[in-house]
Enzyme design. Structure first.
Site, short mmCIF file in Angstrom:
data_model
loop_
_atom_site.label_atom_id
_atom_site.label_comp_id
_atom_site.label_asym_id
_atom_site.label_seq_id
_atom_site.Cartn_x
_atom_site.Cartn_y
_atom_site.Cartn_z
N HIS A 241 38.69 -5.32 -62.12
CA HIS A 241 37.32 -5.80 -62.61
C HIS A 241 37.60 -6.72 -63.55
O HIS A 241 38.54 -7.28 -64.03
CB HIS A 241 36.88 -4.63 -63.62
CG HIS A 241 35.71 -4.57 -64.10
ND1 HIS A 241 35.17 -5.57 -65.07
CD2 HIS A 241 34.45 -4.06 -63.39
CE1 HIS A 241 33.93 -5.32 -65.08
NE2 HIS A 241 33.39 -4.62 -64.21
N GLU A 300 33.15 1.27 -58.89
CA GLU A 300 32.77 1.23 -57.66
C GLU A 300 33.58 2.34 -56.57
O GLU A 300 32.80 2.82 -55.74
CB GLU A 300 32.89 -0.04 -56.79
CG GLU A 300 32.77 -1.45 -57.67
CD GLU A 300 31.22 -1.42 -57.70
OE1 GLU A 300 30.35 -0.71 -57.17
OE2 GLU A 300 30.55 -2.30 -58.31
#
Length: 358
Positions: A241, A300
């Site tokens: 991320h 995700e």
């Protein structure tokens, strides 16, 4: 200059704080964990406090959102076979561009009504009218499948919408604030945010997680497949991320929601078992291949599994993301508009200069 505005503080906000080093997300003074188990409407009320003078109590807001879903249904129109996200965006553009509470409710309701209708239309099924008396997540799932969802499924969608409701100054939220700073309405800000969300580096990432799981196929193939992918220099979807240097706290929230779905018989055990093995193999391989880079599970990965279990096709995942995030966009747009300062950064010109006359 900071490429991509990395490290640049562009706004002060009371809405959310993302602590990438600690792996913590705070929304209006509350850690994400404290919001789990709440309905989306309650978190919407939390985000909108102070930005609308006529904001009612949470129960009345939930009722008003139900009425807004009914209004949204009356605005359905043919979208000419557009992909789900583009179709939802086109339908959203038909709404008004005010800055009032009714406009805000219509925008939140629109995403929840338009997406199920679009998805049903792609299967040659008639759109199902909303039931304003139902909770938002319950009604959204009912409009998608035609059946009343189980309590576990409704709770799982609520968990997702709450988890993604706001997340600092990400690309779509920044786009919303830029437009709001021009004194344009909430629809304009939302459409700008939708455009930013569509990009694969922002809201378009969950679908490829399922593509990866499909390609791996079985738990026995997880380790070799991941090793080969990393050797080829490929990115593993659902890991790493831009901000978090540890595990994404939203991944924990969605994993818990998925576990509840699985334990109640509402999720495919084979699929989730494969995902668990893939996650373990991926984390171990990433540590070996990239020990200098902290690459942990992000939101995700479990988004893909959760939304698949709820019956949303992968090409609609970004639009479901918008269902949860639109409330946060609206809060940021109102906060920016109240600030009253036009966002106007500088650029550095690096092109050729005109020649001086001889």
């Amino acid at each position: 200059m900071s490429s991509g505005l990395a490290g640049v503080v562009a706004a002060e906000t009371v809405l959310s704080d993302v602590d990438g080093m600690a792996g913590r997300l705070v929304i209006r003074g509350l850690p994400l964990e404290a919001l789990q188990g709440q309905r989306f409407e309650a978190v919407l009320h939390l985000l909108w406090q102070g930005f609308f003078d006529d904001l009612p109590n949470p129960d009345a807001l939930a009722s008003a959102l139900g009425s807004a879903r009914a209004r949204a249904f009356s605005r359905l129109a043919d979208t000419g076979g557009l992909p789900p996200f583009d179709a939802v965006r086109a339908l959203m553009a038909r709404q008004s561009d005010g800055n009032d509470l009714v406009t805000a409710l219509d925008l939140v309701a629109g995403t929840a009504v338009f997406l199920p209708a679009v998805l049903r239309g792609r299967s040659n099924l008639a759109a199902i009218a909303p039931d304003p008396s139902l909770p938002h997540a319950v009604d959204s799932l009912r409009m998608l499948s035609g059946d009343a969802p189980t309590a576990a499924r409704a709770a799982a969608l609520d968990a997702y919408l709450v988890t993604v409701a706001d997340h600092g100054l990400n690309a779509s939220t920044f786009a919303a604030r830029v437009v709001a700073s021009t004194q344009a309405g909430l629809l304009s800000s939302t459409l700008a945010a939708l455009g930013a969300l569509k990009g694969p580096l922002h809201g378009g990432a969950p679908g490829p997680v399922l593509d990866m799981l499909d390609a791996i196929g079985s738990p026995d193939h997880a380790g070799p497949w991941i090793e080969a992918a990393l050797t080829r220099g490929e990115r593993l979807m659902g890991f790493g991320h831009r901000i978090y240097r540890v595990r994404d706290p939203r991944a924990d929230a969605l994993q818990r929601a998925l576990d509840l779905l699985r334990s109640s018989g509402n999720a495919d055990v084979t699929r989730t078992s494969l995902a668990t093995q893939v996650e373990s193999a991926a984390l171990a391989a990433l540590h070996r291949h990239k020990p200098e880079r902290p690459l942990a599970t992000n939101v995700e990965f479990y988004t893909a599994l959760l939304l698949e279990a709820l019956g949303f096709p992968r090409e609609a995942f970004t639009a479901v993301f918008a269902m949860g995030r639109v409330g946060g966009w609206i809060a940021h747009a109102r906060e920016e508009a109240l600030n009253g300062k036009l966002i106007r950064p500088l650029s550095r010109y690096v092109g050729p200069m005109p020649r001086e006359a001889a």
